[in-house]
Design a protein around this motif. Structure first.
Motif, short mmCIF file in Angstrom:
data_model
loop_
_atom_site.label_atom_id
_atom_site.label_comp_id
_atom_site.label_asym_id
_atom_site.label_seq_id
_atom_site.Cartn_x
_atom_site.Cartn_y
_atom_site.Cartn_z
N TYR A 672 0.78 -1.35 -0.02
CA TYR A 672 -0.05 -0.10 -0.11
C TYR A 672 1.06 1.12 0.07
O TYR A 672 0.72 2.07 -0.76
CB TYR A 672 -0.91 0.09 1.35
CG TYR A 672 -1.70 1.47 1.37
CD1 TYR A 672 -2.82 1.38 0.68
CD2 TYR A 672 -1.28 2.08 2.43
CE1 TYR A 672 -3.61 2.96 1.02
CE2 TYR A 672 -1.98 3.34 2.50
CZ TYR A 672 -3.02 3.74 1.65
OH TYR A 672 -3.80 4.96 1.97
N LEU A 673 1.81 1.36 0.76
CA LEU A 673 2.75 2.44 1.15
C LEU A 673 3.65 2.70 -0.18
O LEU A 673 3.55 3.76 -0.63
CB LEU A 673 3.74 1.99 2.16
CG LEU A 673 4.61 3.38 2.46
CD1 LEU A 673 4.31 4.73 2.68
CD2 LEU A 673 5.70 2.91 3.44
N ALA A 674 4.11 1.68 -0.86
CA ALA A 674 4.95 1.58 -1.92
C ALA A 674 4.15 2.03 -3.07
O ALA A 674 4.66 3.12 -3.78
CB ALA A 674 5.44 0.31 -2.06
N LEU A 696 0.98 0.17 -15.65
CA LEU A 696 -0.15 0.85 -14.90
C LEU A 696 -1.10 -0.30 -14.68
O LEU A 696 -1.83 -0.29 -13.64
CB LEU A 696 -0.64 1.93 -15.84
CG LEU A 696 -1.64 2.63 -15.31
CD1 LEU A 696 -1.25 3.05 -14.05
CD2 LEU A 696 -2.26 3.72 -16.23
N LEU A 697 -1.25 -1.21 -15.70
CA LEU A 697 -2.39 -2.38 -15.35
C LEU A 697 -1.99 -3.38 -14.34
O LEU A 697 -2.94 -3.56 -13.62
CB LEU A 697 -2.50 -3.10 -16.79
CG LEU A 697 -3.07 -2.52 -17.93
CD1 LEU A 697 -3.21 -3.15 -19.18
CD2 LEU A 697 -4.73 -2.35 -17.46
N GLU A 698 -0.63 -3.38 -14.17
CA GLU A 698 -0.23 -4.09 -13.12
C GLU A 698 -0.57 -3.39 -12.02
O GLU A 698 -0.89 -3.99 -10.59
CB GLU A 698 1.32 -4.36 -13.13
CG GLU A 698 1.98 -5.22 -12.36
CD GLU A 698 3.65 -5.47 -12.37
OE1 GLU A 698 4.15 -5.62 -11.33
OE2 GLU A 698 3.98 -4.87 -13.24
N ILE A 699 -0.35 -2.14 -11.70
CA ILE A 699 -0.57 -1.29 -10.47
C ILE A 699 -2.13 -1.52 -10.06
O ILE A 699 -2.44 -1.62 -8.83
CB ILE A 699 -0.11 -0.01 -10.65
CG1 ILE A 699 1.41 0.20 -10.72
CG2 ILE A 699 -0.68 0.89 -9.54
CD1 ILE A 699 1.61 1.57 -11.19
N GLU A 701 -3.96 -3.85 -10.76
CA GLU A 701 -4.26 -5.20 -10.05
C GLU A 701 -4.06 -5.25 -8.59
O GLU A 701 -4.34 -5.90 -7.79
CB GLU A 701 -3.75 -6.26 -11.03
CG GLU A 701 -4.48 -6.31 -12.17
CD GLU A 701 -5.97 -6.55 -12.07
OE1 GLU A 701 -6.71 -7.24 -11.40
OE2 GLU A 701 -6.62 -5.91 -12.64
N LEU A 702 -2.67 -4.43 -8.33
CA LEU A 702 -2.17 -4.52 -7.04
C LEU A 702 -3.03 -3.66 -6.06
O LEU A 702 -3.07 -4.13 -5.01
CB LEU A 702 -0.72 -4.00 -7.06
CG LEU A 702 0.15 -5.14 -7.78
CD1 LEU A 702 1.64 -4.27 -7.63
CD2 LEU A 702 0.48 -6.19 -6.68
N VAL A 703 -3.60 -2.52 -6.51
CA VAL A 703 -4.28 -1.83 -5.47
C VAL A 703 -5.81 -2.24 -5.29
O VAL A 703 -6.34 -1.72 -4.33
CB VAL A 703 -4.05 -0.23 -6.13
CG1 VAL A 703 -2.64 0.12 -6.21
CG2 VAL A 703 -4.95 -0.11 -7.33
N VAL A 739 -12.08 0.11 -11.35
CA VAL A 739 -11.56 -0.46 -10.13
C VAL A 739 -12.01 0.46 -8.81
O VAL A 739 -11.80 0.18 -7.61
CB VAL A 739 -9.78 -0.46 -10.18
CG1 VAL A 739 -9.39 0.87 -9.83
CG2 VAL A 739 -9.19 -1.41 -8.92
N LEU A 740 -12.21 1.71 -8.85
CA LEU A 740 -12.81 2.72 -8.07
C LEU A 740 -14.17 2.39 -7.74
O LEU A 740 -14.58 2.81 -6.62
CB LEU A 740 -12.51 4.17 -8.46
CG LEU A 740 -11.20 4.58 -8.66
CD1 LEU A 740 -10.86 5.99 -9.30
CD2 LEU A 740 -10.33 4.41 -7.24
N ILE A 741 -14.99 1.63 -8.34
CA ILE A 741 -16.36 1.66 -8.25
C ILE A 741 -16.76 0.09 -7.77
O ILE A 741 -17.41 -0.39 -6.88
CB ILE A 741 -17.11 1.54 -9.64
CG1 ILE A 741 -16.92 3.20 -9.99
CG2 ILE A 741 -18.79 1.32 -9.58
CD1 ILE A 741 -17.63 3.50 -11.41
N GLU A 742 -16.08 -0.97 -8.54
CA GLU A 742 -16.21 -2.41 -8.18
C GLU A 742 -15.08 -3.20 -7.68
O GLU A 742 -14.14 -3.33 -8.73
CB GLU A 742 -17.08 -3.14 -9.19
CG GLU A 742 -18.34 -2.64 -9.77
CD GLU A 742 -18.91 -3.10 -10.84
OE1 GLU A 742 -18.16 -4.00 -11.17
OE2 GLU A 742 -20.03 -2.66 -11.12
#
Length: 772
Positions: A672-674, A696-699, A701-703, A739-742
């Motif tokens: 989360y921090l990174a 960015l797509l990898e990020i 999925e991580l977030v 990703v911000l909605i579902e």
């Protein structure tokens, strides 16, 4: 020939006028040195004074020397007339320079070319016209009538240009004092061409007068003079007429779009717009995205007010920001159903802002509304910034109100009130107020207000009551620490004064202030330790003059970047020990102290500082600092994490943080921090989507599984969504918004609102069918 006018008269009149003009400008600090407004004001007054002065001088000479030829008298009188004009200009410049030596000490020289080029043709035209009227012994009422005809004819010409053309050039004072134009004091080509055209008019009037006088004289020698004057008058009149008809928009006389169409030589039409742009330019490459954004913006305005475009809006797209300013004298702006905009901004919400201006007349506003910047810009900002659609959009302004820094809305909506504060802040505050009226009372009442400019009639409450209602609304909104910190600084009138309170804001000072010099050093310092030290000394001097925390903050940041963290810590410790320190100032200083301790690897001191920050009563972001504390407590992570969080090199920072994620796959808090820090430093993506899209797509999925991710990362992710939308990467843009909605990650209703609106916009872009 008798003495026609004592030299003392011309000098006395010049001295009085110069003192009155310059002295009157002391009331307005931004007019205190030679800039566009002062030059144009002096030009206008000079035109009036020289017109009557030259008419009186020649009229007196004709009356006293009736036995002489009038053309000879006019020629003899022109020397003292020109001398009077030179005295007027010289005295004015002397007084301006003298005042400037003891006043703001600003640079006068950049304004001199503009003054000379503006003043000389207008002054010469007034002298020639006055001499002509004096030669025929015109009554002073006739002279006044001629002046009024020229004045109101010039105003009518300005209005005609404004409505039918694309930029206004006044016949007396030339190119108007555009705000952005003053920034570098360059003289637009159109201004220069029009001043040359005024010189042609001077010659036409002179030869016309010589021709008429010659017709009354039967001496053969004067007949030859008459014929020469007639021929030159006819030739020059034909040249002037041809210039007006075929090159009016090139020389600032007449109207039309010839010059603009010459530069923007390609045209495309969509359902509601006509686009002009340069063939093969940048705008053409992004035209599809620009068209979609324009049609989406049109839908937003039409949906809010229930209107439909009777005529297409003309959009002029410029490939370069400087080219936009050069050709129009302004930055992005709009007229009646016309928009002039830099192509990159045409893909953003800036286009919606300018479209509101372009279609504002469809609401049938009163003339007084259109003259009020607070009302006009407030409406555009209300729609652009979503103030009209969602309460959460007002959070940044709510922070201003809760920090007791909100300007009076009655001041903002007064004729000159918008200029009494920093322009950026005026835009935001007026936008929030107008947006609140739309949000709570609907668009129908706003239309009634536009048509009546009567708050009681539209809302049943006066402006003061509506302001109190707005304040109650702002007082109930939740705001976070970051919003409070930004509001505290940006609405600080000491740091960001109003336009009227700033001496020569566009010209810059001859002797730059300590702040300007320090900022310049920091901007060019890069990795130069010496420049950071010099900037530190300047900021420290500012702090000693005026103990505002922002100066100490900047001074210690410079020391940190110069590698002198111990000295920075000493200053910070001393400042933090003060009693009565503002809580927000304490947060700012603690944040810099933590950065210094990280660089030094001072773990005990860091633990104490982090604990103090977390215990702050100002809603500090405890979750992120808690993770930093946990990470630094692990000996295996300490050094790597400390370097990654304290380095100013974003490339090194990103790589080190990715390594931490890859080497600690099960540490979700560290992830989360990174990722928060990576996204904040993720600016290279904006310039190279092809290289960064997979990352960015990898990020994303991580977030996705991170707790409260939407509230902390929402605005950053939405900015990347906008970038993907501009590049017509609709799948990527949809993934970011989704990703911000579902699942519902955010507790921030405004983030959810924006994400849903982005989904609607993406669907509109995908489904929009361009005209063949």
């Amino acid at each position: 020939m008798k003495e026609i006018l004592p030299w003392q008269t011309a000098i006395t009149i010049s001295l009085i006028i110069s003192i009155l003009v310059t002295g009157g400008c002391l009331l307005f600090p931004f007019l205190r040195v030679l800039n566009h407004e002062l030059a144009q004001l002096f030009t206008f007054i000079s035109f009036l004074v020289l017109l009557f002065l030259s008419a009186r001088l020649v009229k007196t000479a004709v009356r006293q020397n009736q036995h002489l030829n009038r053309l000879y008298i006019v020629q003899r009188c022109f020397s003292p007339i020109i001398l009077a004009a030179v005295c007027l200009l010289g005295t004015f410049l002397a007084i301006v320079v003298l005042f400037n030596l003891f006043g703001p000490q600003c640079r006068v020289s950049p304004g001199l070319p503009y003054l000379i080029i503006t003043w000389v043709p207008a002054a010469l035209f007034a002298c020639v016209l006055g001499a002509t009227l004096g030669a025929w012994r015109a009554h002073w009422l006739i002279i006044l009538l001629v002046f009024l005809v020229i004045l109101f004819g010039s105003i009518a010409h300005d209005l005609l240009q404004l409505v039918l053309g694309w930029r206004v050039v006044d016949c007396i004072v030339g190119f108007p004092s555009a705000i952005d134009q003053r920034a570098d004091m360059t003289i637009p080509e159109i201004h220069l061409f029009q001043r040359l055209f005024i010189l042609i008019l001077c010659a036409i009037v002179w030869y016309f007068n010589a021709w008429l006088i010659g017709r009354q004289d039967q001496i053969s020698q004067n007949k030859l003079t008459k014929n020469i004057a007639r021929d030159r008058f006819i030739v020059l009149s034909i040249i002037a007429l041809l210039l007006v008809v075929f090159a009016g928009s090139f020389v600032g006389i007449g109207w039309g779009h010839q010059a603009l169409h010459f530069n923007l030589d390609e045209q495309t039409t969509s359902e509601h717009f006509i686009f002009r742009y340069k063939r093969g330019g940048f705008a053409e490459n992004y035209l599809s995205a620009i068209i979609r954004n324009a049609e989406w913006s049109d839908q937003q305005f039409s949906g809010l007010f229930g209107t439909s475009s009777a005529e297409p809006v003309k959009v002029y797209l410029f490939d370069d920001w400087q080219d936009l300013k050069k050709q129009t004298g302004l930055g992005d702006h709009a007229g009646l159903r016309t928009i002039y905009i830099y192509y990159r901004y045409a893909i953003t919400s800036t286009f919606l802002h300018e479209l509101v201006h372009a279609r504002h007349m469809e609401l049938k506003p009163r003339y007084a509304i259109m003259m009020n910047r607070g009302m006009v810009e407030g409406l555009a900002m209300a729609i652009e910034e979503n103030f009209a659609f969602n309460a959460g959009a007002h959070q940044s302004i709510a922070a201003v109100y809760q920090e007791s820094k909100m300007p009076s809305i009655q001041t903002l909506l007064s004729i000159l009130g918008f200029w009494s504060m920093d322009e950026h802040n005026a835009y935001k505050a007026s936008g929030s107020f107008i947006g609140y009226l739309l949000l709570k009372h609907g668009s129908e009442k706003m239309v009634q207000l536009q048509q009546s400019y009567d708050f009681n009639k539209a809302y049943g409450k006066n402006l003061e009551e509506l302001e109190q209602e707005w304040h109650r609304f702002l007082g109930e909104l939740p705001v976070n620490l970051e919003q409070r910190l930004i509001a505290d600084e940006t609405f600080d009138t000491d740091l960001r004064p109003g336009y009227f309170q700033t001496c020569c804001p566009k010209l810059g000072k001859k002797y730059p202030s300590l702040e300007d010099r320090a900022q310049s050093l920091c901007t060019t310092a890069s990795w130069s330790t010496n420049q950071y030290i010099q900037a530190h000394e300047l900021y420290l001097a500012l702090y000693q003059q005026e103990p505002k925390t922002i100066w100490l903050q900047q001074a210690t940041q410079c020391l940190r970047k110069a590698g002198q963290c111990e000295q920075a810590l000493s200053l910070l410790t001393e400042a933090l020990a003060q009693t009565g320190l503002d809580p927000l100032d304490k947060i700012r200083l603690l944040t810099i102290k933590i950065a210094c301790l990280l660089k030094l690897g001072n773990w005990p001191g860091l633990e104490t500082a982090l604990a103090e920050l977390e215990s702050s009563p100002t809603n500090a972001p405890a979750s992120e600092w808690y993770i930093i504390r946990a990470g630094l407590a692990d000996p295996e992570l300490q050094n790597t994490l400390a370097i990654a969080l304290s380095t100013d090199d974003t490339c090194i920072q990103r790589q080190m943080l990715w390594d931490l994620i890859n080497n600690n796959p099960d540490d979700k808090e560290l992830h989360y921090l990174a990722l928060v820090r990576i996204l904040k430093a993720f600016r290279s993506y904006r310039t190279n989507l092809a290289l960064e899209k997979d990352r960015l797509l990898e990020i994303i999925e991580l977030v996705r599984p991170l707790p409260n991710m939407g509230s902390d990362l929402g605005q950053i992710l939405l900015s990347f969504c906008d970038e993907a939308l501009m590049a017509q990467e609709y799948v990527l843009a949809h993934s970011i918004a989704q990703v911000l909605i579902e699942p519902r990650q955010s507790t921030d209703e405004y983030i959810l609102f924006q994400a849903q609106k982005h989904i609607e916009k993406i669907d509109f872009f995908k489904n929009y069918k361009e005209l063949p």
